[in-house]
Write an enzyme that holds these catalytic residues in place. Structure first.
Site, PDB file in Angstrom:
ATOM      1  N   ASP A  92       0.907  -1.131   0.025  1.00 32.89           N
ATOM      2  CA  ASP A  92      -0.022  -0.060   0.002  1.00 32.89           C
ATOM      3  C   ASP A  92       1.020   1.161  -0.036  1.00 32.89           C
ATOM      4  O   ASP A  92       0.748   2.074   0.765  1.00 32.89           O
ATOM      5  CB  ASP A  92      -0.773  -0.135   1.207  1.00 32.89           C
ATOM      6  CG  ASP A  92      -1.717   0.897   1.172  1.00 32.89           C
ATOM      7  OD1 ASP A  92      -2.125   1.831   0.244  1.00 32.89           O
ATOM      8  OD2 ASP A  92      -2.772   1.170   2.075  1.00 32.89           O
ATOM      9  N   LYS A  94       1.067   3.846  -1.952  1.00 25.71           N
ATOM     10  CA  LYS A  94       0.201   4.970  -2.533  1.00 25.71           C
ATOM     11  C   LYS A  94       1.192   5.849  -3.163  1.00 25.71           C
ATOM     12  O   LYS A  94       1.635   7.197  -2.913  1.00 25.71           O
ATOM     13  CB  LYS A  94      -0.231   5.978  -1.030  1.00 25.71           C
ATOM     14  CG  LYS A  94      -1.061   4.969  -0.307  1.00 25.71           C
ATOM     15  CD  LYS A  94      -1.941   5.861   0.804  1.00 25.71           C
ATOM     16  CE  LYS A  94      -2.923   5.105   1.289  1.00 25.71           C
ATOM     17  NZ  LYS A  94      -2.567   4.173   2.385  1.00 25.71           N
ATOM     18  N   PHE A  95       1.851   5.624  -4.228  1.00 24.03           N
ATOM     19  CA  PHE A  95       2.620   6.453  -5.311  1.00 24.03           C
ATOM     20  C   PHE A  95       1.989   7.436  -5.539  1.00 24.03           C
ATOM     21  O   PHE A  95       0.704   7.371  -5.946  1.00 24.03           O
ATOM     22  CB  PHE A  95       2.991   5.336  -6.481  1.00 24.03           C
ATOM     23  CG  PHE A  95       3.962   4.443  -6.137  1.00 24.03           C
ATOM     24  CD1 PHE A  95       5.303   4.626  -5.873  1.00 24.03           C
ATOM     25  CD2 PHE A  95       3.567   3.190  -6.064  1.00 24.03           C
ATOM     26  CE1 PHE A  95       6.240   3.555  -5.602  1.00 24.03           C
ATOM     27  CE2 PHE A  95       4.479   1.880  -5.809  1.00 24.03           C
ATOM     28  CZ  PHE A  95       5.684   2.190  -5.526  1.00 24.03           C
ATOM     29  N   ASP A  97       3.802  10.506  -7.351  1.00 21.14           N
ATOM     30  CA  ASP A  97       4.749  11.442  -7.879  1.00 21.14           C
ATOM     31  C   ASP A  97       4.499  11.192  -9.649  1.00 21.14           C
ATOM     32  O   ASP A  97       3.781  10.547  -9.992  1.00 21.14           O
ATOM     33  CB  ASP A  97       6.157  11.190  -7.592  1.00 21.14           C
ATOM     34  CG  ASP A  97       7.120  12.365  -7.536  1.00 21.14           C
ATOM     35  OD1 ASP A  97       7.183  13.125  -8.349  1.00 21.14           O
ATOM     36  OD2 ASP A  97       7.849  12.609  -6.408  1.00 21.14           O
TER      37      ASP A  97
HETATM   38  P1  5BU Z   1      -7.392  -0.480  10.123  1.00 25.40           P
HETATM   39  O1  5BU Z   1      -6.385  -0.992  11.228  1.00 25.40           O
HETATM   40  O2  5BU Z   1      -8.399  -1.627   9.854  1.00 25.40           O
HETATM   41  O3  5BU Z   1      -8.037   0.828  10.386  1.00 25.40           O
HETATM   42  O4  5BU Z   1      -6.362  -0.412   8.849  1.00 25.40           O
HETATM   43  C1  5BU Z   1      -6.648  -0.021   7.567  1.00 25.40           C
HETATM   44  C2  5BU Z   1      -5.511   0.098   6.666  1.00 25.40           C
HETATM   45  O5  5BU Z   1      -6.010   0.331   5.339  1.00 25.40           O
HETATM   46  C3  5BU Z   1      -4.266   0.798   6.858  1.00 25.40           C
HETATM   47  O6  5BU Z   1      -2.963  -0.158   6.599  1.00 25.40           O
HETATM   48  C4  5BU Z   1      -4.246   2.006   6.096  1.00 25.40           C
HETATM   49  O7  5BU Z   1      -3.143   2.338   5.521  1.00 25.40           O
HETATM   50  C5  5BU Z   1      -5.116   1.518   4.845  1.00 25.40           C
HETATM   51  N1  5BU Z   1      -6.042   2.731   4.357  1.00 25.40           N
HETATM   52  C6  5BU Z   1      -7.015   3.134   5.234  1.00 25.40           C
HETATM   53  O8  5BU Z   1      -7.147   2.925   6.211  1.00 25.40           O
HETATM   54  N2  5BU Z   1      -7.873   4.169   4.432  1.00 25.40           N
HETATM   55  C7  5BU Z   1      -7.625   4.554   3.249  1.00 25.40           C
HETATM   56  O9  5BU Z   1      -8.573   5.267   2.729  1.00 25.40           O
HETATM   57  C8  5BU Z   1      -6.843   3.802   2.521  1.00 25.40           C
HETATM   58  C9  5BU Z   1      -5.992   2.918   3.097  1.00 25.40           C
HETATM   59 BR1  5BU Z   1      -6.360   4.282   0.700  1.00 25.40          BR
END
Ligand code: 5BU
Length: 265
Positions: A92, A94-95, A97
């Protein structure tokens, strides 16, 4: 065993990318639409978590740059554990650039291009980030898929409806995009994204928790069944699993909820 086409219907037929099929096929085998957000800072703990919940989840979502004891050798243990459980590796990152820089960022210390099957990208810099990422995989003779952020789960984020629409245009035009990240805390937003994305792209949703309480630092949560019924194809779950005192039981519950909702859909 059920055939993937039976479980996924039009989504299976319309998603042409091999990694979309790999994910959907594996979801049917495991009867789970759960992507484990393995947000732990130590390799030992990551390997241990994979061993405990690997049979209930379909992909492993990582943040490789949060790992305190990262070395490529140590990371090899995470890759091996994931492969042993037939988990897709999803970084994850999130590139965000320009294309040329994203291409080089796929290499570097973490060498994401060499092990990740899928990565996330923002669309804020325009569509060339997608070609940059794909060129990096091409350079090491691997194929990967990109999930574009059309929505986010965090409160007050700046990904407007119009931004989401443009993102879907980029995604529709790119063969490297296997799907979008949608806001798992809002069935209405997922439905709206689903209507635009069509059957040819998946939607994966973070912001999902069975006890749907308020998350920390602005995270919002919805119920996994609601997310899948609204059109999500994968529920991304972190704390709901790794923060539970019994991660294995928790993973099983998320798997059951997501799979049942898919069959209902
Ligand atoms: P949680 O512990 O279930 O809240 O983790 C959520 C994961 O999903 C966490 O690794 C975030 O980096 C990822 N995430 C997020 O929560 N919301 C977003 O909009 C995005 C990624 Br894109």
């Amino acid at each position: 065993m059920m055939q993937p086409e039976e479980a996924w219907g039009a989504r299976w037929r319309a998603c042409a990318h091999p990694l979309a099929h790999q994910y959907m096929g594996s979801a049917v085998q495991k009867q789970s639409l759960v992507v484990l957000a393995a947000d732990l800072p130590r390799v030992d703990d990551l390997v241990d978590l994979i061993a405990r919940v690997g049979s209930h989840v379909t992909a492993l979502k990582t943040h490789v740059d949060m790992v305190d004891d990262f070395t490529m050798d140590e990371w090899g243990r995470v890759i091996e554990a994931a492969r042993a459980h037939d988990l897709m590796l999803f970084e994850d990152r999130k590139f965000a650039d320009i294309g040329r820089v994203a291409q080089t960022q796929m290499g570097g210390l973490y060498d994401i291009r060499s092990w990740a099957d899928a990565v996330t990208a923002h669309s804020v810099s325009g569509p060339d980030v997608l070609d940059g990422i794909a060129a990096a995989w091409d350079g090491v003779q691997r194929i990967g898929g990109i999930l574009l952020l059309a929505q986010m789960s965090s409160r007050d984020n700046l990904l407007s409806e119009e931004y989401g629409n443009r993102t879907v245009e980029f995604g529709t035009a790119s063969p490297h995009v296997i799907g979008y990240i949608g806001n798992g805390s809002s069935p209405a937003e997922i439905e709206s994204l689903r209507a635009k994305a069509g059957d040819g792209r998946m939607i994966w949703t973070p912001g999902v928790n069975l006890s749907a309480a308020e998350g920390v630092l602005g995270q919002r949560y919805g119920h996994p069944s609601d997310a899948v019924r609204a059109g999500s194809d994968a529920v991304i779950v972190g704390s709901g699993i790794h923060g539970d005192e019994n991660p294995e039981e928790a993973a099983r519950s998320y798997a059951e909820a997501s799979w049942k909702a898919l069959l209902e859909r």
